[in-house]
Design a protein around this motif. Structure first.
Motif, PDB file in Angstrom:
ATOM      1  N   GLY A 286     -44.559 -53.847  22.190  1.00  0.00           N
ATOM      2  CA  GLY A 286     -45.694 -53.163  22.785  1.00  0.00           C
ATOM      3  C   GLY A 286     -45.546 -51.661  22.634  1.00  0.00           C
ATOM      4  N   ARG A 287     -46.234 -50.921  23.465  1.00  0.00           N
ATOM      5  CA  ARG A 287     -46.178 -49.462  23.381  1.00  0.00           C
ATOM      6  C   ARG A 287     -46.306 -48.860  24.772  1.00  0.00           C
ATOM      7  NH1 ARG A 287     -46.642 -45.485  19.650  1.00  0.00           N
ATOM      8  NH2 ARG A 287     -46.804 -47.041  17.984  1.00  0.00           N
ATOM      9  N   VAL A 288     -45.505 -47.818  25.009  1.00  0.00           N
ATOM     10  CA  VAL A 288     -45.594 -47.048  26.248  1.00  0.00           C
ATOM     11  C   VAL A 288     -45.646 -45.570  25.875  1.00  0.00           C
ATOM     12  CG1 VAL A 288     -44.422 -48.735  27.710  1.00  0.00           C
ATOM     13  CG2 VAL A 288     -43.070 -47.025  26.472  1.00  0.00           C
ATOM     14  N   ARG A 289     -45.931 -44.743  26.854  1.00  0.00           N
ATOM     15  CA  ARG A 289     -46.053 -43.317  26.549  1.00  0.00           C
ATOM     16  C   ARG A 289     -44.691 -42.657  26.384  1.00  0.00           C
ATOM     17  NH1 ARG A 289     -49.246 -38.645  30.115  1.00  0.00           N
ATOM     18  NH2 ARG A 289     -48.853 -36.935  28.616  1.00  0.00           N
ATOM     19  N   TRP A 290     -43.775 -42.979  27.296  1.00  0.00           N
ATOM     20  CA  TRP A 290     -42.496 -42.267  27.318  1.00  0.00           C
ATOM     21  C   TRP A 290     -41.321 -43.187  26.998  1.00  0.00           C
ATOM     22  CZ3 TRP A 290     -43.498 -37.323  27.397  1.00  0.00           C
ATOM     23  CH2 TRP A 290     -44.583 -36.829  28.126  1.00  0.00           C
ATOM     24  N   ARG A 291     -40.291 -42.608  26.395  1.00  0.00           N
ATOM     25  CA  ARG A 291     -39.075 -43.366  26.081  1.00  0.00           C
ATOM     26  C   ARG A 291     -38.406 -43.873  27.358  1.00  0.00           C
ATOM     27  NH1 ARG A 291     -33.428 -40.998  23.871  1.00  0.00           N
ATOM     28  NH2 ARG A 291     -32.344 -42.974  23.593  1.00  0.00           N
ATOM     29  N   SER A 292     -38.435 -43.076  28.420  1.00  0.00           N
ATOM     30  CA  SER A 292     -37.829 -43.494  29.687  1.00  0.00           C
ATOM     31  C   SER A 292     -38.504 -44.752  30.223  1.00  0.00           C
ATOM     32  CB  SER A 292     -37.910 -42.375  30.722  1.00  0.00           C
ATOM     33  OG  SER A 292     -39.257 -42.018  30.985  1.00  0.00           O
ATOM     34  N   GLN A 293     -39.795 -44.912  29.950  1.00  0.00           N
ATOM     35  CA  GLN A 293     -40.505 -46.106  30.385  1.00  0.00           C
ATOM     36  C   GLN A 293     -40.005 -47.338  29.632  1.00  0.00           C
ATOM     37  OE1 GLN A 293     -44.506 -44.453  29.638  1.00  0.00           O
ATOM     38  NE2 GLN A 293     -44.962 -44.846  31.804  1.00  0.00           N
ATOM     39  N   ALA A 294     -39.730 -47.169  28.343  1.00  0.00           N
ATOM     40  CA  ALA A 294     -39.215 -48.287  27.543  1.00  0.00           C
ATOM     41  C   ALA A 294     -37.844 -48.718  28.042  1.00  0.00           C
ATOM     42  CB  ALA A 294     -39.146 -47.891  26.070  1.00  0.00           C
ATOM     43  N   ILE A 295     -37.004 -47.746  28.414  1.00  0.00           N
ATOM     44  CA  ILE A 295     -35.675 -48.059  28.924  1.00  0.00           C
ATOM     45  C   ILE A 295     -35.769 -48.771  30.270  1.00  0.00           C
ATOM     46  CG2 ILE A 295     -33.536 -47.035  29.790  1.00  0.00           C
ATOM     47  CD1 ILE A 295     -33.862 -44.846  27.673  1.00  0.00           C
ATOM     48  N   ALA A 296     -36.650 -48.276  31.148  1.00  0.00           N
ATOM     49  CA  ALA A 296     -36.830 -48.901  32.459  1.00  0.00           C
ATOM     50  C   ALA A 296     -37.364 -50.325  32.315  1.00  0.00           C
ATOM     51  CB  ALA A 296     -37.776 -48.062  33.313  1.00  0.00           C
ATOM     52  N   LEU A 297     -38.274 -50.515  31.368  1.00  0.00           N
ATOM     53  CA  LEU A 297     -38.826 -51.844  31.104  1.00  0.00           C
ATOM     54  C   LEU A 297     -37.722 -52.803  30.671  1.00  0.00           C
ATOM     55  CD1 LEU A 297     -41.978 -52.561  28.958  1.00  0.00           C
ATOM     56  CD2 LEU A 297     -39.798 -53.631  28.378  1.00  0.00           C
ATOM     57  N   THR A 298     -36.863 -52.354  29.776  1.00  0.00           N
ATOM     58  CA  THR A 298     -35.767 -53.194  29.288  1.00  0.00           C
ATOM     59  C   THR A 298     -34.849 -53.629  30.419  1.00  0.00           C
ATOM     60  OG1 THR A 298     -35.808 -52.077  27.139  1.00  0.00           O
ATOM     61  CG2 THR A 298     -33.816 -53.308  27.688  1.00  0.00           C
TER      62      THR A 298
END
Length: 214
Positions: free
Chosen positions: A172-184
């Protein structure tokens, strides 16, 4: 939703009374194919646990050299003939509402293979939680696991979720890299997830470290 002990525990309370003999304990372990039994008082409340390690002291300890509280206790167990004399006390217990993750951590920290499950009101033994019971969370139906994974994904989506052998691949796609890390990390914390492969793209990197100006 977090999986609780009541969802995976064995409903058979594997226990012996405090006056059970050495032979009775061995017979109970053999009958239920377990490495430990809970010792209960007259009101069915756990007071200790006898493990195979406790029983082995009868064979290997013959009053040899050594000092200290632990060595003294080993000698006492080696000479013991009843559950009350052989047990390790107090009993480490959980309740049906204890989280499986917490119970697993308790097993690991205390180095035990099973835990007595007690009724939260009466304190009486209600079942037994084994290591194999805890590991059942990794054999959950894929549909249940996917539903829990999607429940922790942020809005708005959409995100793709693929699961194979407990390994979750999220795209998928998120705005910020920190969001991708939190999602993981949120997906990794879901009960039954073995590992996470994150293929979520981010528009901006908000974790870039800017060097100080000279």
């Amino acid at each position: 939703m977090p999986i609780e002990v009541k969802d995976v525990m064995g409903r058979v309370a594997i226990a012996v009374p405090a006056d059970a003999s050495f032979a009775d304990i061995v017979a109970a372990m053999k009958r239920f194919a377990v490495g430990a039994v809970t010792v209960i008082d007259a009101d069915r409340r756990p007071i200790g646990v006898v493990s195979e390690d406790d029983l082995l002291l009868k064979e290997i300890d013959h009053g040899g050299p050594g000092f200290g509280p632990r060595r003294r206790r080993d000698r006492e167990k080696a000479a013991g003939v009843t559950a009350a004399q052989l047990m390790t006390a107090p009993a480490i217990t959980v309740t049906p509402g204890t989280g499986v993750r917490e119970a697993a951590r308790l097993m690991h920290d205390r180095r035990v293979k099973q835990l007595p499950v007690i009724d939260v009101v009466t304190g009486r033994i209600a079942g037994t939680l084994h290591q194999r019971d805890v590991l059942r969370v990794f054999t959950r139906p894929a549909a249940d696991l996917e539903a829990d994974v999607r429940a922790v994904l942020p809005e708005p989506g959409p995100f793709t979720v693929e699961i194979e052998a407990g390994v979750v691949k999220v795209g998928g796609r998120v705005r910020w890299r920190s969001q991708a890390i939190a999602l993981t990390e949120a997906v990794r914390a879901v009960e039954g997830v073995v590992d996470v492969v994150c293929e979520v793209a981010c528009d901006s990197d908000d974790l870039i470290v800017v060097p100080p100006l000279l």
